[in-house]
Design an enzyme around this catalytic site. Structure first.
Site, PDB file in Angstrom:
ATOM      1  CG  ASP A   1      18.250   3.185  -9.160  1.00  0.00           C
ATOM      2  OD1 ASP A   1      18.079   2.066  -8.659  1.00  0.00           O
ATOM      3  OD2 ASP A   1      17.979   3.447 -10.359  1.00  0.00           O
TER       4      ASP A   1
ATOM      5  CG  HIS B   1      -2.579   4.086   5.334  1.00  0.00           C
ATOM      6  ND1 HIS B   1      -3.602   3.395   5.904  1.00  0.00           N
ATOM      7  CD2 HIS B   1      -3.012   4.439   4.080  1.00  0.00           C
ATOM      8  CE1 HIS B   1      -4.617   3.342   5.050  1.00  0.00           C
ATOM      9  NE2 HIS B   1      -4.284   3.957   3.933  1.00  0.00           N
TER      10      HIS B   1
ATOM     11  CB  SER C   1      -1.988   7.859  10.241  1.00  0.00           C
ATOM     12  OG  SER C   1      -0.958   8.775   9.932  1.00  0.00           O
TER      13      SER C   1
ATOM     14  CD  GLU D   1      -6.998   1.572   1.768  1.00  0.00           C
ATOM     15  OE1 GLU D   1      -6.446   2.009   2.793  1.00  0.00           O
ATOM     16  OE2 GLU D   1      -7.009   2.193   0.703  1.00  0.00           O
TER      17      GLU D   1
ATOM     18  CG  HIS E   1      -2.152   0.907   1.040  1.00  0.00           C
ATOM     19  ND1 HIS E   1      -2.905   0.988  -0.116  1.00  0.00           N
ATOM     20  CD2 HIS E   1      -2.724   1.806   1.903  1.00  0.00           C
ATOM     21  CE1 HIS E   1      -3.877   1.876   0.060  1.00  0.00           C
ATOM     22  NE2 HIS E   1      -3.785   2.383   1.269  1.00  0.00           N
TER      23      HIS E   1
ATOM     24  CE1 TYR F   1      -9.414   4.308   1.863  1.00  0.00           C
ATOM     25  CE2 TYR F   1      -8.927   3.761   4.131  1.00  0.00           C
ATOM     26  CZ  TYR F   1      -8.566   4.347   2.946  1.00  0.00           C
ATOM     27  OH  TYR F   1      -7.351   4.952   2.835  1.00  0.00           O
TER      28      TYR F   1
ATOM     29  CB  THR G   1      21.667   6.701  -3.982  1.00  0.00           C
ATOM     30  OG1 THR G   1      20.698   5.657  -4.170  1.00  0.00           O
ATOM     31  CG2 THR G   1      23.028   6.101  -3.709  1.00  0.00           C
TER      32      THR G   1
ATOM     33  CB  SER H   1      21.635   2.413  -1.975  1.00  0.00           C
ATOM     34  OG  SER H   1      22.278   1.433  -2.746  1.00  0.00           O
TER      35      SER H   1
HETATM   36 ZN    ZN Z   1      -5.261   3.554   2.147  1.00  0.00          ZN
END
Ligand code: ZN
Length: 707
Positions: free
Chosen positions: A644, A231, A284, A472, A121, A515, A649, A646
């Site tokens: 790229d 999330h 969150s 979700e 997600h 959701y 970086t 890593s």
């Molecule tokens: Zn979501």
């Protein structure tokens, strides 16, 4: 640098302990294969899938995206594929394309029933790979490069898994992850019955479940899958660098430690760590919570509005000073817990029992049943989104004058809604108290905007039960699904067997349908309620369905029908994306030429910056657009230390002039060690007649010292 220090400490501590895994109990031996492959796709000018924000188009790479595949087979030959991808969601289109490709190699071995494809997600990956228009209309429709990268990468990860199947033991454990998540709609959560809330200590689930995969021959740890709901929105909607966010970074950290890498240049295929999601609908990672960004005051608790009455200025922030640091902190909390659980075998439970799987397609827009508790009929409704859908969340607020908890409609927006697709009175009443902003289930021009038929799946691996939810679920919705599944298992097995199982309410699996909030949370119509697309009884329908599948998986899987086949709409897809037409370089310069050289000397902790004459990265999807090499003091050769992929970086691409087709590439590198380095840039330019030419750019060497 802090990152290096943390990694060094946990490396030294935990590497010893991968040797001391022990498997208590009589766990069964399973045949297990592990594979991992890149699914990054086009990194420039493709809209990100997640925040639904016009203009949030890719411009480079923060962290690459991967598919991690696990093949698990019991002693009777029954097998499942579990795949976790650094992607916003999985859709019927991608899933069907993957299954079709797998059938070319494996015949009828894999199908809907025994393949579970999950998404972490992340909200910072290229979109355009979902078949329903709602999910691509803001991202300029279908994107072939993005879809192919996801499909081909998933299939490649399965090939790799299938190529290294060995006898393995599986151990299940769990632990608590603190301070890595908050509920972003606590006002909705509080509407759940007090007696139900009293059973839980928090309004988010803080348990991490973890399975260890151990080589049965030498008892060495080969891989883990962890599940923890949060999330991956630590990278916010201002970010335009492709990133696997906190989940993907947690994987990279654990793989880095367990593979004993001295430098980071992307994960190898030896040790694989999947950080999978769960019931994260209202969860969150922005643990400092929301504030009004103009005044610094708290937002309104119910509506997430600020003094202007809108939600656009109500934004939640993570624990770090910026989004990258927040990503690291939330990733590190998950990674540290996983490493701790790897080390601590005291709570390990050896997995024993069959591998079995059930799957059914269900039409979620028209479920209907008699509910004996309420003594009435419940129904679901055709897909529709409420007004608060457009308000967004505190992790990424929307535009216009919408706010969360909006339960009244407006004439102006209803005119717009009816123009697209008018809901009839029955649909309006079915969704009540949701004021319908988009009657997505009714819009079929130019093709379906939203799914009606969704995949539902339950996989059992001994005591572990994975409930594959195509959406979700909020925290409490996930808990209710676990309760329904556990009771269903109790109804068909012995009490002891039922009490031994661990049920994972696995969101973001196989399909995407927005959701799933509880009936009570739905009443407030905050974002999660407004996006509960099949009406107030959506969760109840899923609970019934997963209870049925759970009974099937513990008794006779043949009892479960295939269900109605969902549409496969590859041919109908429309796209507003245009191909790259041309790359040019400034007069007297060439592609790859260094415009800005690094300084000659740096101290540790400083970030090295180099700039090159660039070309469009989508001309050629490369495994890496950069490499950092370090001069080996022993033999004076250059050794690869970063790509790229890593996390020290960053690769930035910028179109300086669309008309002149000029672009610049900027590479950032933050060294972890002293030494002499140089940076290479790899690109492919396109001529007007479509000829592609590879080129390389290289900086001068520079020296990094302690101080
Ligand atoms: Zn979501």
């Amino acid at each position: 640098m802090k990152l290096t220090l943390v990694l060094t400490v946990i490396s030294c501590y935990f590497l010893l302990c991968s040797e001391c895994i022990r498997a208590d109990g009589d766990g069964d031996v399973y045949q297990v294969g592990l594979g991992m492959a890149d699914i990054t796709g086009p990194v420039a000018e493709v809209n990100f899938m997640g925040y639904a924000k016009i203009g949030q188009d890719g411009s480079g790479i923060h962290l690459r995206l991967y598919s991690r595949a696990f093949y698990i087979q019991d002693s009777n030959g029954s097998c499942v594929l579990y795949i976790n991808c650094d992607i916003q969601s999985i859709d019927q289109l991608v899933r069907k394309m993957v299954l079709n490709k797998l059938s070319e190699t494996y015949g009828k071995k894999f199908d809907e029933s025994n393949v579970m494809i999950a998404a972490t997600h992340t909200h910072s990956g290229p979109g355009g790979y979902l078949q329903y228009l709602l999910f691509t209309i803001l991202s300029r429709g279908f994107n072939k490069q993005s879809t192919d990268a996801v499909v081909d990468g998933i299939v490649e990860s399965v090939h790799r898994a299938h190529a290294n199947i060995i006898p393995s033991k599986l151990l299940l454990t769990q632990g608590q992850v603190k301070d890595a998540s908050v509920n972003r709609s606590p006002a909705s959560y509080l509407l759940n019955p007090p007696e139900e809330r009293a059973k839980y200590s928090s309004d988010v689930d803080t348990t991490m479940y973890l399975v260890k995969f151990i080589d049965a021959n030498n008892m060495k740890l080969r891989a883990i899958i962890s599940w923890f709901p949060v999330h991956p929105v630590s990278m916010n909607n201002t970010n335009t660098l492709v990133s696997s966010d906190n989940k993907g970074l947690a994987s990279l950290i654990v793989e880095h430690v367990m593979n004993n890498m001295t430098e980071i240049h992307g994960p190898s295929n030896s040790f694989i760590a999947s950080f999978s999601n769960m019931n994260a609908g209202d969860v969150s990672p922005n643990t400092r919570g929301p504030r009004c960004i103009d005044t610094g005051e708290p937002c309104d608790y119910v509506t997430s509005t600020c003094s202007d009455g809108k939600s656009a200025k109500c934004i939640a922030f993570g624990p770090g000073r910026n989004m990258e640091e927040s990503t690291y902190i939330i990733a590190e909390k998950q990674a540290s817990k996983a490493l701790e659980l790897i080390h601590d075998s005291s709570h390990d439970v050896a997995i024993a029992g069959p591998v079995s799987h059930v799957h059914e397609y269900v039409d979620m827009s028209s479920q209907s049943w008699y509910d004996p508790v309420h003594k009435t009929n419940f129904t679901t409704c055709p897909h529709a989104l409420g007004y608060s859908f457009a308000a967004g969340t505190t992790d990424g607020p929307g535009a216009f004058d919408f706010f969360q908890g909006q339960r009244n409609s407006t004439t102006l927006w209803n005119v717009f809604r009816n123009f697209l697709g008018k809901p009839d009175q029955q649909m309006i009443e079915c969704h009540y108290p949701k004021p319908i902003l988009l009657a997505t289930g009714r819009i079929r021009i130019p093709y379906a905007w939203a799914p009606s038929i969704l995949p539902t799946q339950v996989i059992r691996i001994g005591q572990l039960v994975l409930v594959g939810i195509p959406g979700e679920p909020t925290t409490m919705a996930g808990r209710r699904i676990v309760k329904a599944v556990t009771e269903a298992v109790e109804s068909v097995t012995s009490t002891r067997q039922a009490s031994d199982i661990t049920v994972i309410p696995h969101g973001y699996v196989n399909g995407y349908s927005d959701y799933i909030a509880t009936y009570e949370e739905y009443q407030l119509q905050r974002y999660e309620g407004a996006n509960t697309a099949y009406g107030p009884r959506t969760l109840d329908a899923y609970m019934r369905q997963f209870a049925k599948l759970a009974r099937g998986v513990f008794t006779d899987t043949r009892d479960i029908p295939f269900g109605p086949e969902p549409p496969f709409m590859l041919k109908q897809q429309i796209s507003w994306y245009t191909d790259v037409i041309l790359d040019r370089h400034p007069i007297l310069k060439k592609f790859g030429q260094v415009i800005e050289q690094p300084h000659v000397n740096y101290t540790l902790g400083e970030t090295v910056v180099a700039q090159f004459v660039g070309a469009h990265p989508n001309n050629n999807i490369l495994p890496t657009y950069l490499s950092v090499e370090k001069l080996s003091p022993e033999d004076a050769t250059w050794k690869l230390v970063a790509t790229d992929a890593s996390f020290n970086t960053k690769f930035h691409w910028k179109r300086d002039s669309t008309i002149l087709a000029l672009s610049t590439v900027t590479i950032e590198f933050t060294p972890n060690e002293e030494g002499v380095y140089r940076i290479n840039y790899f690109g492919t330019s396109r001529s007007l007649i479509g000829k592609l030419t590879n080129f390389t750019g290289r900086t001068r060497q520079f020296t990094v010292t302690e101080n």
